[in-house]
Design a protein around this motif. Structure first.
Motif, PDB file in Angstrom:
ATOM      1  N   PHE A 153     -77.313 -56.676  45.754  1.00  0.00           N
ATOM      2  CA  PHE A 153     -78.231 -55.370  45.874  1.00  0.00           C
ATOM      3  C   PHE A 153     -79.696 -56.069  44.916  1.00  0.00           C
ATOM      4  O   PHE A 153     -79.326 -55.546  43.566  1.00  0.00           O
ATOM      5  N   LEU A 154     -80.737 -56.193  45.004  1.00  0.00           N
ATOM      6  CA  LEU A 154     -81.276 -57.219  43.698  1.00  0.00           C
ATOM      7  C   LEU A 154     -82.832 -56.305  44.656  1.00  0.00           C
ATOM      8  O   LEU A 154     -83.419 -55.988  45.306  1.00  0.00           O
ATOM      9  N   GLN A 155     -83.520 -56.446  43.364  1.00  0.00           N
ATOM     10  CA  GLN A 155     -84.756 -56.099  42.784  1.00  0.00           C
ATOM     11  C   GLN A 155     -85.440 -56.824  42.278  1.00  0.00           C
ATOM     12  O   GLN A 155     -84.923 -57.566  40.864  1.00  0.00           O
ATOM     13  N   VAL A 156     -86.334 -57.144  43.249  1.00  0.00           N
ATOM     14  CA  VAL A 156     -87.432 -58.145  41.761  1.00  0.00           C
ATOM     15  C   VAL A 156     -89.339 -57.076  41.527  1.00  0.00           C
ATOM     16  O   VAL A 156     -89.518 -56.616  42.576  1.00  0.00           O
ATOM     17  N   ILE A 157     -89.276 -57.203  40.633  1.00  0.00           N
ATOM     18  CA  ILE A 157     -90.443 -56.557  40.161  1.00  0.00           C
ATOM     19  C   ILE A 157     -91.335 -57.721  39.423  1.00  0.00           C
ATOM     20  O   ILE A 157     -91.570 -57.769  39.001  1.00  0.00           O
ATOM     21  N   ASP A 158     -92.893 -56.852  40.543  1.00  0.00           N
ATOM     22  CA  ASP A 158     -94.241 -57.693  38.872  1.00  0.00           C
ATOM     23  C   ASP A 158     -94.869 -56.780  38.268  1.00  0.00           C
ATOM     24  O   ASP A 158     -95.414 -55.501  39.666  1.00  0.00           O
ATOM     25  N   VAL A 159     -94.538 -56.594  37.687  1.00  0.00           N
ATOM     26  CA  VAL A 159     -95.514 -55.784  36.652  1.00  0.00           C
ATOM     27  C   VAL A 159     -97.220 -55.936  37.141  1.00  0.00           C
ATOM     28  O   VAL A 159     -97.878 -55.244  37.282  1.00  0.00           O
ATOM     29  N   ALA A 160     -97.518 -57.839  37.365  1.00  0.00           N
ATOM     30  CA  ALA A 160     -98.944 -57.389  37.021  1.00  0.00           C
ATOM     31  C   ALA A 160     -99.333 -57.000  38.754  1.00  0.00           C
ATOM     32  O   ALA A 160    -100.939 -56.461  38.426  1.00  0.00           O
ATOM     33  N   LYS A 161     -98.573 -56.992  39.633  1.00  0.00           N
ATOM     34  CA  LYS A 161     -99.144 -56.815  41.164  1.00  0.00           C
ATOM     35  C   LYS A 161     -98.758 -54.675  40.999  1.00  0.00           C
ATOM     36  O   LYS A 161     -99.348 -54.638  42.462  1.00  0.00           O
ATOM     37  N   GLY A 162     -97.609 -54.691  40.130  1.00  0.00           N
ATOM     38  CA  GLY A 162     -97.387 -53.422  40.602  1.00  0.00           C
ATOM     39  C   GLY A 162     -96.124 -53.119  41.740  1.00  0.00           C
ATOM     40  O   GLY A 162     -96.370 -52.266  42.810  1.00  0.00           O
ATOM     41  N   LYS A 163     -95.832 -54.586  41.906  1.00  0.00           N
ATOM     42  CA  LYS A 163     -94.510 -54.142  43.187  1.00  0.00           C
ATOM     43  C   LYS A 163     -93.878 -54.557  42.958  1.00  0.00           C
ATOM     44  O   LYS A 163     -93.240 -55.070  41.767  1.00  0.00           O
ATOM     45  N   ALA A 164     -92.804 -54.034  44.016  1.00  0.00           N
ATOM     46  CA  ALA A 164     -91.432 -53.874  43.855  1.00  0.00           C
ATOM     47  C   ALA A 164     -90.470 -54.484  45.576  1.00  0.00           C
ATOM     48  O   ALA A 164     -90.875 -54.165  45.988  1.00  0.00           O
ATOM     49  N   VAL A 165     -89.697 -55.103  45.158  1.00  0.00           N
ATOM     50  CA  VAL A 165     -89.095 -55.676  46.388  1.00  0.00           C
ATOM     51  C   VAL A 165     -87.777 -56.156  46.170  1.00  0.00           C
ATOM     52  O   VAL A 165     -86.994 -56.608  45.702  1.00  0.00           O
ATOM     53  N   ASN A 166     -87.211 -54.708  47.495  1.00  0.00           N
ATOM     54  CA  ASN A 166     -85.614 -54.612  47.004  1.00  0.00           C
ATOM     55  C   ASN A 166     -84.655 -55.331  48.034  1.00  0.00           C
ATOM     56  O   ASN A 166     -85.603 -55.589  49.112  1.00  0.00           O
ATOM     57  N   GLU A 167     -83.869 -56.119  47.481  1.00  0.00           N
ATOM     58  CA  GLU A 167     -83.133 -56.853  48.688  1.00  0.00           C
ATOM     59  C   GLU A 167     -81.665 -56.632  48.947  1.00  0.00           C
ATOM     60  O   GLU A 167     -80.935 -56.395  47.497  1.00  0.00           O
ATOM     61  N   ILE A 168     -81.767 -55.980  49.715  1.00  0.00           N
ATOM     62  CA  ILE A 168     -79.453 -55.346  49.979  1.00  0.00           C
ATOM     63  C   ILE A 168     -79.757 -56.953  51.196  1.00  0.00           C
ATOM     64  O   ILE A 168     -79.748 -57.471  52.798  1.00  0.00           O
ATOM     65  N   MET A 169     -78.476 -57.430  50.799  1.00  0.00           N
ATOM     66  CA  MET A 169     -77.851 -58.573  51.868  1.00  0.00           C
ATOM     67  C   MET A 169     -76.118 -58.523  52.453  1.00  0.00           C
ATOM     68  O   MET A 169     -75.471 -57.380  52.474  1.00  0.00           O
ATOM     69  N   PHE A 170     -76.104 -59.042  53.335  1.00  0.00           N
ATOM     70  CA  PHE A 170     -75.300 -58.999  54.445  1.00  0.00           C
ATOM     71  C   PHE A 170     -74.557 -59.525  54.496  1.00  0.00           C
ATOM     72  O   PHE A 170     -75.694 -61.555  54.539  1.00  0.00           O
ATOM     73  N   ASN A 171     -73.047 -59.973  54.800  1.00  0.00           N
ATOM     74  CA  ASN A 171     -72.193 -61.210  55.868  1.00  0.00           C
ATOM     75  C   ASN A 171     -71.418 -60.529  56.971  1.00  0.00           C
ATOM     76  O   ASN A 171     -71.837 -59.732  56.787  1.00  0.00           O
ATOM     77  N   VAL A 172     -71.659 -60.828  58.151  1.00  0.00           N
ATOM     78  CA  VAL A 172     -71.426 -60.933  59.104  1.00  0.00           C
ATOM     79  C   VAL A 172     -70.224 -61.695  59.430  1.00  0.00           C
ATOM     80  O   VAL A 172     -70.248 -63.154  59.355  1.00  0.00           O
ATOM     81  N   ARG A 173     -69.307 -61.352  59.695  1.00  0.00           N
ATOM     82  CA  ARG A 173     -67.665 -61.866  60.162  1.00  0.00           C
ATOM     83  C   ARG A 173     -67.983 -62.047  61.153  1.00  0.00           C
ATOM     84  O   ARG A 173     -68.265 -61.767  62.187  1.00  0.00           O
ATOM     85  N   GLY A 174     -66.984 -63.393  61.428  1.00  0.00           N
ATOM     86  CA  GLY A 174     -67.018 -63.367  63.031  1.00  0.00           C
ATOM     87  C   GLY A 174     -68.369 -64.438  63.921  1.00  0.00           C
ATOM     88  O   GLY A 174     -68.553 -64.663  65.267  1.00  0.00           O
ATOM     89  N   LEU A 175     -69.051 -64.917  63.342  1.00  0.00           N
ATOM     90  CA  LEU A 175     -70.575 -65.216  63.677  1.00  0.00           C
ATOM     91  C   LEU A 175     -70.686 -66.538  62.598  1.00  0.00           C
ATOM     92  O   LEU A 175     -72.010 -66.561  61.806  1.00  0.00           O
ATOM     93  N   ASN A 176     -69.884 -67.624  62.851  1.00  0.00           N
ATOM     94  CA  ASN A 176     -70.059 -68.682  61.043  1.00  0.00           C
ATOM     95  C   ASN A 176     -70.352 -67.916  60.093  1.00  0.00           C
ATOM     96  O   ASN A 176     -71.370 -68.594  59.648  1.00  0.00           O
ATOM     97  N   LEU A 177     -70.101 -66.776  59.494  1.00  0.00           N
ATOM     98  CA  LEU A 177     -70.821 -66.358  58.432  1.00  0.00           C
ATOM     99  C   LEU A 177     -71.891 -65.719  58.303  1.00  0.00           C
ATOM    100  O   LEU A 177     -72.561 -66.587  57.164  1.00  0.00           O
TER     101      LEU A 177
END
Length: 261
Positions: A153-177
């Motif tokens: 679970f990652l979050q990148v904060i851009d102070v200059a723009k007043g923006k935050a991007v949250n990224e939640i990573m997923f891995n799926v089994r059975g579909l070539n990872l």
């Protein structure tokens, strides 16, 4: 940092479309919990007699007390090992133990006015613990028992723009990872010396194959990770950040070396 939504017309089909389209949402669902960013109203820090023993009765923010903070951070990290960020629930005793250490650290906060110098908040952070949980039918609907696993679970904060991007990573089994991520973009404004107001902007899932797996229950997923609300930053130093949101959730994040998750 560190998540109202207008959902696209989502087909309940589980069949992959020949030309899949990734939705961009502009308004969040009405039911929501907050991710990373989002302390109880009029939050006050009180260190109990029991937790004070952890500090050897040192509760000031002087440089001589920093080794105590380092010790507490080490103990906290050790306690969090093997808990998978608490996302699938933990025993109440363990939760109380973590809360006790968090309160002690909050009482030793070396930056009590974190929004005065936003540069200290900028950059990439990784979630290591949250009181937000995915349990029962929600976990089943999202396929998070055996089929799909959660990554960072990652979050990148851009102070200059007043923006935050949250990224939640997923891995799926059975579909070539197959791997992918939920990306949530939000804006934030300073509302006090320690609080920011957060507004959801957009969200999407990539790649398309992963979007189609979550399509039927996209509202459930966004209801968990939507950052709308406010966040009280209760502890901040060079490597650790603690926050409490308007829903009573606690978030612990550590600074990450990643610059573009």
């Amino acid at each position: 940092m560190g998540t109202k939504l207008l959902h696209p017309n989502i087909s309940p089909s589980h069949v992959l479309p020949s030309t899949p389209t990734i939705p961009k949402l502009t308004k969040p669902p009405t039911h929501k919990q907050h991710f990373f960013f989002t302390s109880r109203s009029n939050f006050a820090i009180k260190v109990s007699d029991r937790t004070s023993n952890l500090l050897n009765n040192q509760t000031d923010n002087s440089p001589t007390n920093y080794p105590t903070i380092t010790h507490l951070k080490t103990k906290l990290n050790q306690t969090l090992q093997g808990l998978n960020r608490g996302i699938f629930g933990i025993p109440s005793e363990k939760k109380s133990e973590i809360e006790e250490m968090v309160k002690v650290l909050e009482g030793l906060n070396p930056n009590p006015n974190p929004t005065v110098d936003l540069d200290k908040l900028g950059g990439c952070w990784k979630l290591i613990y949250s009181t937000i949980t995915i349990l029962g039918s929600k976990r089943t609907k999202l396929g998070l028992r055996d089929f799909i696993s959660l990554g960072d679970f990652l979050q990148v904060i851009d102070v200059a723009k007043g923006k935050a991007v949250n990224e939640i990573m997923f891995n799926v089994r059975g579909l070539n990872l197959l791997s992918g991520k939920l990306v949530i973009e939000a804006s934030f404004n300073i509302s006090s010396k320690s609080r920011v107001d957060i507004r959801y902007d957009t969200s999407t899932i990539v790649p398309d194959q992963l979007m189609n797996m979550f399509r039927k229950n996209y509202d459930v997923l966004l209801g968990i990770f939507n950052p709308d609300g406010w966040l009280e930053i209760t502890y901040l130093d060079e490597t650790l950040r603690i926050g409490r949101d308007d829903k009573g959730n606690t978030f612990i994040l550590e600074r990450s070396n990643q610059t573009d998750p």
